[in-house]
Design an enzyme around this catalytic site. Structure first.
Site, PDB file in Angstrom:
ATOM      1  N   CYS A 158       0.863  -1.183   0.000  1.00 14.32           N
ATOM      2  CA  CYS A 158       0.000   0.000   0.000  1.00 14.32           C
ATOM      3  C   CYS A 158       0.897   1.231   0.000  1.00 14.32           C
ATOM      4  CB  CYS A 158      -0.899  -0.007   1.230  1.00 14.32           C
ATOM      5  SG  CYS A 158      -1.893   1.464   1.387  1.00 14.32           S
ATOM      6  N   LEU A 159       1.070   1.836  -1.155  1.00 10.28           N
ATOM      7  CA  LEU A 159       1.914   3.025  -1.259  1.00 10.28           C
ATOM      8  C   LEU A 159       1.302   3.942  -2.315  1.00 10.28           C
ATOM      9  CD1 LEU A 159       4.573   4.346  -0.356  1.00 10.28           C
ATOM     10  CD2 LEU A 159       5.706   3.206  -2.241  1.00 10.28           C
TER      11      LEU A 159
END
Lengths: 564, 219
Positions: free
Chosen positions: B88-89
């Site tokens: 998750c970026l």
């Protein structure tokens, strides 16, 4: 049809009023017309019936014209270019008032937030960015951020200067300092472009980027490709980049229109796939309690949808909140209802639904630990020693338990009564494609077996059209009847419903019966007559229900969300 | 030559030439559109000493749409799925910009290891662990680094030698696990339930033992 004349008399006074207003409107300016689309009748609908609503179908070009006039308004107030005004409006979701207020307050902050100018846009910057820029571009850049200047430019002049800037940007860099696009690293590229932030990339990369944004992400708010740069591409820039790519440009324009329409309460985009029409209708939230705003977009009669809710078909005569409630109920209940009905009983103490999946008749409710007999539903304590054989069916306690049970079952029964009829009409409607094909075949057959011409056999198609239309009405009358409070009004409603249903079934049977060449003439007469009758019955149902809503005649048996 | 291929080839070459960043990009097979990136765990973090591999897939519309990346090496981090390696970026999603490169993205991943964002988690259980007790979380993350990423551990290079300590893997206290094991539950079940309930640190006081037992009795 005959019915149209019949009802026009009643409404004559009403329409005269509208006609007067239309005359006034004709004298008014174009912008006034847009503000008041109510007065412009939808093409084709001659006289509005009580169950119909005023609306106007707009093509994409019509909406673009509206957008243009909004943009021009902002241009004239702030003295900014068309491109800037467009970005400002889009940033504020086309809320003119809010834009004007915020912009008057602090034009610089707004310009940065709307992606018109980069944040640290200060006079010292050109020096820092090296000598790559010509001074003329700096000047024209200033014209883009017109708000800072006190002088108000004419829109066209400003547009010209912004264009000259873009053209200037598009020139290749100097030979002694070869510039390679930092995205594709292709040193053969010669055409570079940038937004006001000066982040330069080759035209090919811009094109691919914009295409990917527009086509893959359906995004019209296209920011600069540089990391953390919030400057947004203007319409002119996008058009210039796309050049010959008419497909992407067209899609981009469509996205702009969709964005505009979605922020206008009086506009709604046609929900049918790849349709680009918009419907304008100024029905208020409150009048959804009494009116069903069914509209048809200008693209074709099949593009029929409700302006007030998300149902993409005609849900007359039922008003939006009730239609929504019914669809929700069907969605929740219908799948499981039948299974529950045939496989379960309710605990006579806590009313939990119980499935008996094996074992003996001595049941213990898992929830309230009540022990009872599956056969008679009475308490198990009365069963004494006759364990596996219930002979106490008539005991009072058992009877009471069964009565309570049947009452709760009755509500399900009632629902299923309405649901089954609803589903039945829906099913018949779904088969309409087949019916059309069959009818067409029959019409051809008729031409051969009788002397009737193609025009003369059209009565069959008309009949099928009518049957399908009425089935939609019938479908929804069952949703309506389910929620109507028991009483005289409901009975009258159901009488009308029954008459329509009978008429529809008669006609339906007639058009599906095998063809007998001997009696085609009489068949034609019969079908034509019944079609007229069915049309009339349908109008009666729609008229009466619509009138009932206006008069507040209908009362619901359960609270309707969204009604006061 | 097609723009995507040119760009990816250049990126791979640039990365090879740049020795200072300690980022490697290798081909999986002959296609330059499926790669493996790798870097060392940053110093001063529980990932120090570990070597992490990332699966990289270049989409057709690269660089105008973001690359697809996920960890191949298992890692205990709030923003990385402990099961699938999904990351998750923001720059791998809507904050992507075409000027970002494989190298810069991998460096961003590396810095994500330095600064976890437990408020925007990919793995909720790991994030809960982080929020409850950072020291316990770090201990577990270090243990995972040791086991999966070849990091230095108490057992030296004890990778794959001897049975893995499942309790430490789940970031639990062995005393807690024994306490419920003594009630007759299987060890794996106890670990599973305690991990899910975040039975760690100060949070232990919030969880009623009966609830734990109830949870374990569920089929």
């Amino acid at each position: 049809m005959s019915s149209a004349d019949e009802y026009s008399d009643d409404d004559a006074g009403y329409y005269d009023e509208d006609d007067d207003e239309m005359l006034v409107d004709d004298d008014g300016s174009a912008s006034e017309m847009e503000l008041d689309p109510m007065n412009d009748f939808h093409e084709g609908s001659s006289r509005r019936k009580i169950y119909e609503i005023d609306y106007e179908s707009l093509s994409q070009a019509d909406v673009e014209r509206q957008m243009k006039s909004e943009v021009e308004y902002i241009t004239s107030i702030f003295g900014v270019t068309v491109d800037v005004a467009s970005l400002l409006l889009r940033h504020f979701d086309w809320n003119k008032e809010k834009l004007i207020e915020k912009y008057m307050d602090n034009a610089t902050t707004v310009s940065v937030a709307a992606g018109i100018t980069p944040p640290e846009k200060a006079p010292k910057r050109p020096a820092a960015s090296g000598g790559r820029l010509h001074s003329s571009s700096e000047l024209s850049r200033e014209s883009l951020i017109g708000p800072r200047r006190s002088s108000r430019r004419v829109a066209s002049a400003a547009t010209k200067s912004s264009k000259s800037k873009l053209l200037e940007r598009a020139t290749p860099p100097r030979q002694d300092e070869p510039f390679v696009c930092p995205i594709c690293f292709d040193d053969t590229q010669t055409e570079f472009m940038s937004l006001v932030c000066d982040h330069k990339y080759c035209k090919g990369c811009w094109g691919a980027y914009i295409e990917s944004k527009v086509k893959t992400e359906a995004e019209s708010w296209i920011s600069c490709m540089a990391e953390d740069c919030d400057v947004v591409a203007t319409d002119t820039f996008v058009q210039q980049v796309l050049g010959e790519d008419k497909g992407t440009w067209g899609r981009f324009q469509e996205l702009l229109v969709r964005h505009y329409v979605s922020h206008r309460p009086e506009l709604k985009y046609c929900p049918y796939p790849s349709c680009t029409y918009t419907v304008s209708c100024s029905i208020s939230r409150a009048s959804l309690a009494t009116q069903v705003p069914i509209v048809t977009c200008g693209n074709g009669a099949t593009h029929k949808f409700c302006f007030g809710c998300n149902v993409d078909s005609d849900h007359r005569p039922v008003i939006c909140p009730v239609a929504k409630m019914w669809l929700q109920k069907c969605h929740d209940d219908s799948e499981t209802a039948n299974w529950i009905k045939s496989n379960t009983k309710e605990c006579s103490k806590c009313q939990s639904t119980i499935e008996k999946n094996g074992g003996c008749n001595h049941m213990t409710c898992k929830k309230c630990k009540y022990e009872f007999c599956w056969v008679c539903m009475g308490p198990w304590s009365e069963h004494g020693t006759s364990w596996y054989n219930c002979n106490r069916y008539d005991e009072k306690a058992s009877k009471d338990a069964r009565d309570a049970q049947s009452r709760s079952r009755a509500s399900l029964e009632r629902y299923l009564h309405y649901y089954n009829r609803w589903a039945n009409h829906e099913q018949s409607k779904k088969l309409s494609v087949e019916l059309y094909a069959k009818t067409e075949k029959k019409m051809e057959e008729m031409q051969i077996t009788s002397e009737l011409s193609w025009i003369e056999v059209q009565f069959m198609k008309k009949a099928v059209d009518e049957v399908i239309k009425c089935r939609t009405t019938l479908m929804w009358t069952y949703a309506m009847a389910y929620y109507l409070e028991f009483g005289n009004e409901k009975e009258l409603f159901e009488d009308n419903q029954r008459d329509l249903e009978r008429a529809v079934e008669d006609l339906s049977e007639l058009i599906e019966s095998p063809l007998d060449p001997e009696v085609i003439k009489t068949l034609r007469q019969k079908v034509t007559d019944r079609t007229v009758y069915v049309t009339k019955r349908n109008e009666i149902v729609l008229e009466d229900t619509a009138r009932g809503f206006l008069e507040g005649r209908w009362t619901w048996n359960s609270p309707v969300a969204g009604l006061d | 030559m097609d723009a995507r291929l040119r760009r990816v080839n250049k990126e791979i070459a640039d990365c090879k030439n740049d020795k200072s960043s300690n980022i490697d990009i290798d081909l999986v097979d002959n296609s330059p559109f499926h790669l493996i990136g790798s870097f060392d765990g940053p110093e001063g973090t529980p990932y120090e000493g570990g070597h992490f591999e990332v699966d990289i897939v270049i989409p057709d519309s690269y660089p105008f749409q973001p690359v697809k990346m996920k960890f191949i090496t298992k890692i205990y981090h709030p923003n990385v799925s402990s099961a699938s390696g999904a990351i998750c970026l923001d720059i791998l999603k809507d904050a992507w910009s075409p000027v970002l490169t494989l190298k810069s993205t991998l460096i961003s991943l590396q810095s994500l290891l330095c600064s976890p964002e437990p408020r925007d988690p990919q793995d909720a259980e790991v994030a809960k662990h982080y929020m409850t007790s950072k020291s316990s979380f770090e201990e577990t993350a270090r243990y995972w680094t040791e086991i999966y990423a070849g990091g230095p551990g108490k057992a030296g290079k004890g990778k794959a030698s001897g049975p893995r300590d499942e309790i430490a893997m789940a970031g639990l206290d062995s005393a807690h696990v024994q306490q419920f094991q003594s009630l007759g539950f299987e060890k794996s079940k106890v670990i599973d339930v305690l991990r899910r309930m975040n039975y760690r640190g100060a949070n232990v006081a919030n969880i009623n033992d009966d609830r734990v037992v109830e949870e374990m009795l569920k089929p």
